[in-house]
Design a protein around this motif. Structure first.
Motif, PDB file in Angstrom:
ATOM      1  N   GLY A 199       0.789  -1.222   0.000  1.00 12.08           N
ATOM      2  CA  GLY A 199       0.000   0.000   0.000  1.00 12.08           C
ATOM      3  C   GLY A 199       0.822   1.273   0.000  1.00 12.08           C
ATOM      4  O   GLY A 199       0.272   2.366  -0.132  1.00 12.08           O
ATOM      5  N   PHE A 200       2.135   1.164   0.178  1.00 15.46           N
ATOM      6  CA  PHE A 200       3.036   2.309   0.126  1.00 15.46           C
ATOM      7  C   PHE A 200       4.140   2.037  -0.897  1.00 15.46           C
ATOM      8  O   PHE A 200       4.396   0.899  -1.281  1.00 15.46           O
ATOM      9  N   THR A 201       4.801   3.100  -1.302  1.00 17.41           N
ATOM     10  CA  THR A 201       5.972   2.956  -2.155  1.00 17.41           C
ATOM     11  C   THR A 201       6.970   4.051  -1.796  1.00 17.41           C
ATOM     12  O   THR A 201       6.689   4.912  -0.941  1.00 17.41           O
ATOM     13  N   HIS A 202       8.134   4.046  -2.395  1.00 21.76           N
ATOM     14  CA  HIS A 202       9.137   5.076  -2.114  1.00 21.76           C
ATOM     15  C   HIS A 202      10.136   5.114  -3.255  1.00 21.76           C
ATOM     16  O   HIS A 202      10.250   4.172  -4.061  1.00 21.76           O
ATOM     17  N   GLU A 203      10.874   6.212  -3.320  1.00 23.57           N
ATOM     18  CA  GLU A 203      11.770   6.443  -4.453  1.00 23.57           C
ATOM     19  C   GLU A 203      12.903   5.421  -4.570  1.00 23.57           C
ATOM     20  O   GLU A 203      13.220   4.989  -5.683  1.00 23.57           O
ATOM     21  N   PRO A 204      13.558   5.003  -3.474  1.00 23.46           N
ATOM     22  CA  PRO A 204      14.623   4.003  -3.652  1.00 23.46           C
ATOM     23  C   PRO A 204      14.153   2.736  -4.361  1.00 23.46           C
ATOM     24  O   PRO A 204      14.863   2.196  -5.210  1.00 23.46           O
ATOM     25  N   ALA A 205      12.951   2.258  -4.028  1.00 18.92           N
ATOM     26  CA  ALA A 205      12.434   1.058  -4.691  1.00 18.92           C
ATOM     27  C   ALA A 205      12.126   1.338  -6.158  1.00 18.92           C
ATOM     28  O   ALA A 205      12.418   0.513  -7.038  1.00 18.92           O
ATOM     29  N   ILE A 206      11.556   2.492  -6.438  1.00 16.67           N
ATOM     30  CA  ILE A 206      11.213   2.852  -7.814  1.00 16.67           C
ATOM     31  C   ILE A 206      12.484   3.014  -8.648  1.00 16.67           C
ATOM     32  O   ILE A 206      12.594   2.478  -9.766  1.00 16.67           O
ATOM     33  N   LYS A 207      13.458   3.728  -8.093  1.00 14.56           N
ATOM     34  CA  LYS A 207      14.714   3.917  -8.827  1.00 14.56           C
ATOM     35  C   LYS A 207      15.439   2.593  -9.042  1.00 14.56           C
ATOM     36  O   LYS A 207      16.047   2.366 -10.095  1.00 14.56           O
ATOM     37  N   LEU A 208      15.367   1.690  -8.048  1.00 12.66           N
ATOM     38  CA  LEU A 208      16.002   0.379  -8.210  1.00 12.66           C
ATOM     39  C   LEU A 208      15.338  -0.416  -9.318  1.00 12.66           C
ATOM     40  O   LEU A 208      16.019  -1.064 -10.124  1.00 12.66           O
ATOM     41  N   SER A 209      14.020  -0.357  -9.385  1.00 12.65           N
ATOM     42  CA  SER A 209      13.321  -1.079 -10.458  1.00 12.65           C
ATOM     43  C   SER A 209      13.749  -0.558 -11.824  1.00 12.65           C
ATOM     44  O   SER A 209      13.992  -1.336 -12.754  1.00 12.65           O
ATOM     45  N   GLU A 210      13.885   0.754 -11.944  1.00 17.69           N
ATOM     46  CA  GLU A 210      14.291   1.349 -13.217  1.00 17.69           C
ATOM     47  C   GLU A 210      15.724   0.960 -13.579  1.00 17.69           C
ATOM     48  O   GLU A 210      16.031   0.661 -14.736  1.00 17.69           O
ATOM     49  N   ALA A 211      16.604   0.943 -12.566  1.00 21.38           N
ATOM     50  CA  ALA A 211      18.011   0.604 -12.822  1.00 21.38           C
ATOM     51  C   ALA A 211      18.161  -0.868 -13.195  1.00 21.38           C
ATOM     52  O   ALA A 211      18.957  -1.218 -14.075  1.00 21.38           O
ATOM     53  N   LEU A 212      17.407  -1.740 -12.542  1.00 21.66           N
ATOM     54  CA  LEU A 212      17.510  -3.172 -12.823  1.00 21.66           C
ATOM     55  C   LEU A 212      16.954  -3.533 -14.190  1.00 21.66           C
ATOM     56  O   LEU A 212      17.523  -4.365 -14.906  1.00 21.66           O
ATOM     57  N   ILE A 213      15.847  -2.923 -14.551  1.00 25.95           N
ATOM     58  CA  ILE A 213      15.239  -3.238 -15.851  1.00 25.95           C
ATOM     59  C   ILE A 213      16.222  -2.931 -16.988  1.00 25.95           C
ATOM     60  O   ILE A 213      16.220  -3.603 -18.017  1.00 25.95           O
ATOM     61  N   GLU A 214      17.088  -1.962 -16.774  1.00 26.02           N
ATOM     62  CA  GLU A 214      18.075  -1.611 -17.805  1.00 26.02           C
ATOM     63  C   GLU A 214      19.106  -2.705 -18.036  1.00 26.02           C
ATOM     64  O   GLU A 214      19.657  -2.827 -19.133  1.00 26.02           O
ATOM     65  N   ILE A 215      19.381  -3.530 -17.013  1.00 21.22           N
ATOM     66  CA  ILE A 215      20.446  -4.529 -17.151  1.00 21.22           C
ATOM     67  C   ILE A 215      19.940  -5.968 -17.150  1.00 21.22           C
ATOM     68  O   ILE A 215      20.685  -6.884 -17.494  1.00 21.22           O
ATOM     69  N   LEU A 216      18.693  -6.180 -16.782  1.00 21.18           N
ATOM     70  CA  LEU A 216      18.109  -7.520 -16.816  1.00 21.18           C
ATOM     71  C   LEU A 216      17.839  -7.953 -18.257  1.00 21.18           C
ATOM     72  O   LEU A 216      17.782  -7.107 -19.164  1.00 21.18           O
ATOM     73  N   PRO A 217      17.659  -9.250 -18.506  1.00 27.93           N
ATOM     74  CA  PRO A 217      17.213  -9.687 -19.839  1.00 27.93           C
ATOM     75  C   PRO A 217      15.969  -8.919 -20.265  1.00 27.93           C
ATOM     76  O   PRO A 217      15.124  -8.561 -19.435  1.00 27.93           O
ATOM     77  N   GLU A 218      15.848  -8.669 -21.579  1.00 27.53           N
ATOM     78  CA  GLU A 218      14.853  -7.726 -22.070  1.00 27.53           C
ATOM     79  C   GLU A 218      13.409  -8.128 -21.791  1.00 27.53           C
ATOM     80  O   GLU A 218      12.510  -7.285 -21.833  1.00 27.53           O
ATOM     81  N   ASN A 219      13.157  -9.408 -21.490  1.00 31.56           N
ATOM     82  CA  ASN A 219      11.773  -9.822 -21.246  1.00 31.56           C
ATOM     83  C   ASN A 219      11.326  -9.606 -19.805  1.00 31.56           C
ATOM     84  O   ASN A 219      10.144  -9.776 -19.490  1.00 31.56           O
ATOM     85  N   GLN A 220      12.256  -9.237 -18.915  1.00 31.31           N
ATOM     86  CA  GLN A 220      11.879  -9.025 -17.511  1.00 31.31           C
ATOM     87  C   GLN A 220      11.257  -7.648 -17.341  1.00 31.31           C
ATOM     88  O   GLN A 220      11.783  -6.656 -17.832  1.00 31.31           O
ATOM     89  N   ASN A 221      10.105  -7.606 -16.617  1.00 34.30           N
ATOM     90  CA  ASN A 221       9.389  -6.333 -16.548  1.00 34.30           C
ATOM     91  C   ASN A 221       8.817  -5.997 -15.170  1.00 34.30           C
ATOM     92  O   ASN A 221       8.449  -4.858 -14.930  1.00 34.30           O
ATOM     93  N   LYS A 222       8.727  -6.988 -14.276  1.00 35.98           N
ATOM     94  CA  LYS A 222       8.148  -6.747 -12.953  1.00 35.98           C
ATOM     95  C   LYS A 222       9.069  -7.299 -11.871  1.00 35.98           C
ATOM     96  O   LYS A 222       9.735  -8.321 -12.060  1.00 35.98           O
ATOM     97  N   LEU A 223       9.088  -6.616 -10.700  1.00 35.93           N
ATOM     98  CA  LEU A 223       9.959  -6.991  -9.597  1.00 35.93           C
ATOM     99  C   LEU A 223       9.145  -7.216  -8.336  1.00 35.93           C
ATOM    100  O   LEU A 223       8.301  -6.383  -7.986  1.00 35.93           O
ATOM    101  N   PHE A 224       9.417  -8.325  -7.647  1.00 38.16           N
ATOM    102  CA  PHE A 224       8.757  -8.626  -6.374  1.00 38.16           C
ATOM    103  C   PHE A 224       9.837  -8.777  -5.306  1.00 38.16           C
ATOM    104  O   PHE A 224      10.741  -9.591  -5.428  1.00 38.16           O
ATOM    105  N   PHE A 225       9.742  -7.993  -4.242  1.00 37.74           N
ATOM    106  CA  PHE A 225      10.780  -7.949  -3.214  1.00 37.74           C
ATOM    107  C   PHE A 225      10.591  -9.007  -2.124  1.00 37.74           C
ATOM    108  O   PHE A 225       9.467  -9.336  -1.748  1.00 37.74           O
ATOM    109  N   SER A 226      11.707  -9.498  -1.596  1.00 40.05           N
ATOM    110  CA  SER A 226      11.717 -10.320  -0.391  1.00 40.05           C
ATOM    111  C   SER A 226      13.040 -10.102   0.332  1.00 40.05           C
ATOM    112  O   SER A 226      13.737  -9.118   0.063  1.00 40.05           O
ATOM    113  N   ASP A 227      13.396 -11.031   1.236  1.00 39.18           N
ATOM    114  CA  ASP A 227      14.521 -10.769   2.136  1.00 39.18           C
ATOM    115  C   ASP A 227      15.777 -11.596   1.882  1.00 39.18           C
ATOM    116  O   ASP A 227      16.845 -11.247   2.379  1.00 39.18           O
TER     117      ASP A 227
END
Length: 421
Positions: free
Chosen positions: A80-108
């Motif tokens: 129900g909440f979000t924040h800039e570090p998570a958003i920026k990380l998603s953007e940075a990862l999508i740039e280097i992940l295989p091109e078909n990856q599009n969604k990120l789910f966090f865990s520990d």
């Protein structure tokens, strides 16, 4: 009372039979590639503390970024909440992940990232009205210590007491350049008698299986078979991810890209625990519904912790830098030269290398956690090098920041060890 003595009172260490190994080495400081114990002894960390601290311990760039972040936002629930570090990380990862990856789910942690990948594979088919209850995995794979991850792991030394409680898993051999048709025939037999949801695999290198390595071309054929039969492919890159194979991810060596990827360890440069399970848009779409029950109901209290996200962002900056990329190439070449030299030794059975991961098998039988293995470990530590043999396999997976002099010492200590066996 020393830290070692105080440790014995209450602490239970992982992968340890305490009656056989009562003492733990107390580390008081870590910087770059050096660990320092309570007696002032120094050790070159030649396995990056289980492949996490790939940019060196207490890296100034990572710690300064996290220090700044903790003054602004330390933790907030991610449901129900979000924040800039998570958003920026998603953007940075999508740039280097295989091109078909599009969604990120966090865990520990890595085990949980695999657990989530398995859930995605099973629920993907369930949400589409098709119940598939079988998974495929490689023999001798290791994917973690939670129950789903244990189910797809094949190393009984870790999993034996729990085998009766596992998911339904069928195993196939890893490709060795000669057995691809046998594997395809086995896959055809498996899908003929089972409803297969997913294939969980370590791409190119099986870490806990003593750095067992297989070729990209044959793995590609296995993945193509899976995709042809709508079997969700789940790449466990917890160990191989973030540059260790010479590319950002092992999956980038393949033509066929995974549907799901599991990431942890070097994700945050070893500073903080965090994991990710990434997936294609097609996987995500199977959960996107007006029906509440089709959602992925899995969550961790510290999902997308802002400090861990910041550490990961800083680590990606370093990974992409010219300096680290040049260091990776240098380490690869150094390993190749050492491999050519050591392969001729009469106590070396075989060598292998993928990227900065180097392994050699001793021509001597050793138990995975036996006395001879312990003798070897103690020899390395007494020489000031932290290496952790897996049975008769000695492997190197040092930080990208290791100095040439330090790496040469690692090689020299391995050569010296051969003379005591």
């Amino acid at each position: 009372m020393t830290l070692k003595e105080r440790d014995k009172k209450h602490l239970w260490h992982p992968l340890t039979q305490h009656k056989l190994h009562p003492d733990a080495i107390a580390i008081t400081k870590a910087k770059d590639c050096i660990l320092t114990d309570e007696n002032g002894n120094e050790y070159i960390d030649a396995i990056a503390s289980w492949y996490t601290c790939m940019y060196g311990h207490c890296n100034d760039y990572i710690t300064s970024r996290v220090s700044n972040q903790m003054q602004q936002l330390d933790q907030v629930v991610f449901s129900g909440f979000t924040h800039e570090p998570a958003i920026k990380l998603s953007e940075a990862l999508i740039e280097i992940l295989p091109e078909n990856q599009n969604k990120l789910f966090f865990s520990d942690n890595g085990s949980s990232s695999v657990e989530i990948g398995i859930k995605m594979a099973l629920q993907y088919h369930f949400n589409r009205g098709e119940k598939r209850n079988t998974l495929i995995a490689f023999e001798d794979g290791f994917h973690g210590d939670t129950f789903g991850a244990m189910s797809v792991s094949g190393l009984s030394v870790y999993n034996g007491p729990f085998a009766d409680f596992f998911l339904n898993v069928k195993r196939i051999p890893t490709p060795n350049g000669k057995n691809l048709q046998t594997i395809i025939t086995s896959l055809e037999n498996i899908i003929g008698h089972n409803k297969v949801a997913g294939f969980v695999y370590e791409p190119l290198v099986q870490g806990a299986a003593a750095m067992s390595m297989h070729c990209a071309a044959d793995l590609d054929e296995i993945l193509k078979f899976c995709k042809k039969h709508s079997i969700i492919t789940v790449a466990d890159e917890v160990m191989t991810g973030f540059g260790k194979t010479g590319k950002y991810f092992a999956s980038l060596h393949l033509e066929s890209k995974p549907d799901v990827m599991c990431l942890s360890k070097a994700l945050t440069g070893g500073l903080l625990p965090m994991a990710l399970t990434t997936c294609s848009q097609d996987i995500y779409d199977a959960f996107y519904s007006d029906d509440l029950s089709k959602g992925l109901f899995h969550g961790h209290t510290y999902s997308a912790n802002p400090l861990a996200c910041t550490a990961a962002l800083a680590s990606i900056d370093l990974l992409k830098s010219e300096t680290i990329q040049a260091n990776i190439k240098t380490i690869i070449k150094s390993h190749e030269a050492f491999g050519q030299k050591i392969a001729q030794h009469h106590k070396v059975k075989s060598i292998r290398q993928t990227g900065i991961i180097f392994a050699l098998d001793l021509d001597i039988k050793m138990e995975r956690y036996g006395n001879l293995r312990d003798k070897l470990f103690n020899f390395f530590m007494n020489k000031g090098v932290f290496l952790r043999p897996l049975g008769n396999t000695i492997y190197i997976q040092a930080p990208y920041t290791i100095a040439e002099k330090q790496l040469n010492k690692v090689y020299e200590v391995i050569e010296d060890a051969l003379e005591i066996l």
